[in-house]
Design a protein around this motif. Structure first.
Motif, PDB file in Angstrom:
ATOM      1  N   ARG A 164       0.842  -1.206   0.000  1.00 35.67           N
ATOM      2  CA  ARG A 164       0.000   0.000   0.000  1.00 35.67           C
ATOM      3  C   ARG A 164       0.875   1.253   0.000  1.00 35.67           C
ATOM      4  N   LEU A 165       0.268   2.322  -0.476  1.00 39.29           N
ATOM      5  CA  LEU A 165       0.952   3.611  -0.523  1.00 39.29           C
ATOM      6  C   LEU A 165       0.344   4.551   0.505  1.00 39.29           C
ATOM      7  N   THR A 166       1.147   5.464   0.977  1.00 38.26           N
ATOM      8  CA  THR A 166       0.627   6.509   1.866  1.00 38.26           C
ATOM      9  C   THR A 166      -0.099   7.539   1.010  1.00 38.26           C
ATOM     10  N   THR A 167      -0.911   8.360   1.651  1.00 37.59           N
ATOM     11  CA  THR A 167      -1.584   9.416   0.879  1.00 37.59           C
ATOM     12  C   THR A 167      -0.558  10.395   0.311  1.00 37.59           C
ATOM     13  N   ALA A 168       0.571  10.568   0.989  1.00 40.81           N
ATOM     14  CA  ALA A 168       1.628  11.438   0.455  1.00 40.81           C
ATOM     15  C   ALA A 168       2.191  10.851  -0.843  1.00 40.81           C
ATOM     16  N   ASP A 169       2.386   9.528  -0.878  1.00 40.49           N
ATOM     17  CA  ASP A 169       2.874   8.872  -2.098  1.00 40.49           C
ATOM     18  C   ASP A 169       1.855   8.978  -3.229  1.00 40.49           C
ATOM     19  N   ILE A 170       0.598   8.772  -2.893  1.00 43.74           N
ATOM     20  CA  ILE A 170      -0.470   8.875  -3.901  1.00 43.74           C
ATOM     21  C   ILE A 170      -0.533  10.296  -4.432  1.00 43.74           C
ATOM     22  N   ALA A 171      -0.463  11.267  -3.525  1.00 43.97           N
ATOM     23  CA  ALA A 171      -0.512  12.676  -3.932  1.00 43.97           C
ATOM     24  C   ALA A 171       0.633  13.006  -4.887  1.00 43.97           C
ATOM     25  N   GLU A 172       1.800  12.508  -4.586  1.00 42.60           N
ATOM     26  CA  GLU A 172       2.961  12.778  -5.445  1.00 42.60           C
ATOM     27  C   GLU A 172       2.770  12.180  -6.831  1.00 42.60           C
ATOM     28  N   ARG A 173       2.288  10.942  -6.881  1.00 42.77           N
ATOM     29  CA  ARG A 173       2.087  10.278  -8.178  1.00 42.77           C
ATOM     30  C   ARG A 173       1.023  10.963  -9.015  1.00 42.77           C
ATOM     31  N   ALA A 174      -0.038  11.431  -8.364  1.00 41.22           N
ATOM     32  CA  ALA A 174      -1.158  12.029  -9.099  1.00 41.22           C
ATOM     33  C   ALA A 174      -1.034  13.545  -9.240  1.00 41.22           C
TER      34      ALA A 174
END
Length: 115
Positions: free
Chosen positions: A81-91
């Motif tokens: 799983r990814l953190t919301t920080a990781d998701i935010a960076e990717r998107a």
């Protein structure tokens, strides 16, 4: 980057068909779905409006898929799983917006009506 607000309780519009743009036409910056060739302003307004609705519907649907993917990536049951920080960076979102999208995606997966 502007962050769209997930829209809920709005009926899905049937978009106008997005006709295929040949590569040569797409390369021409003045060419856009053959709108430049329409001389009648009534017909131009009608086709441009159809395209506007189609693009909005496509953007809304794509945003729902973004939310589903974000929720799946943030699922605590996933070993990767990814953190919301990781998701935010990717998107290319803010972390706060990523949290909202994860929650929106979870609502969609549960089949709950959105607020």
């Amino acid at each position: 980057m502007a962050e769209p607000t997930p829209r809920r309780h709005e009926p899905r519009l049937r978009p106008a068909p997005l006709l295929f743009e040949p590569a040569e036409a797409a390369a021409d910056s003045e060419h856009f779905f053959d709108l430049e060739s329409i001389d009648d302003p009534r017909a131009l307004l009608e086709r441009a409006t159809e395209l506007t609705h189609a693009f909005r519907a496509a953007a809304d649907r794509a945003m729902e898929f973004q939310a589903l993917a974000a929720a799946q990536l943030a699922d605590p049951r996933r070993f990767d799983r990814l953190t919301t920080a990781d998701i935010a960076e990717r998107a290319e979102w803010t972390e706060d917006y990523a949290k909202k999208m994860v929650e929106f995606g979870r609502d969609l997966m549960r089949g709950e009506p959105a607020d």
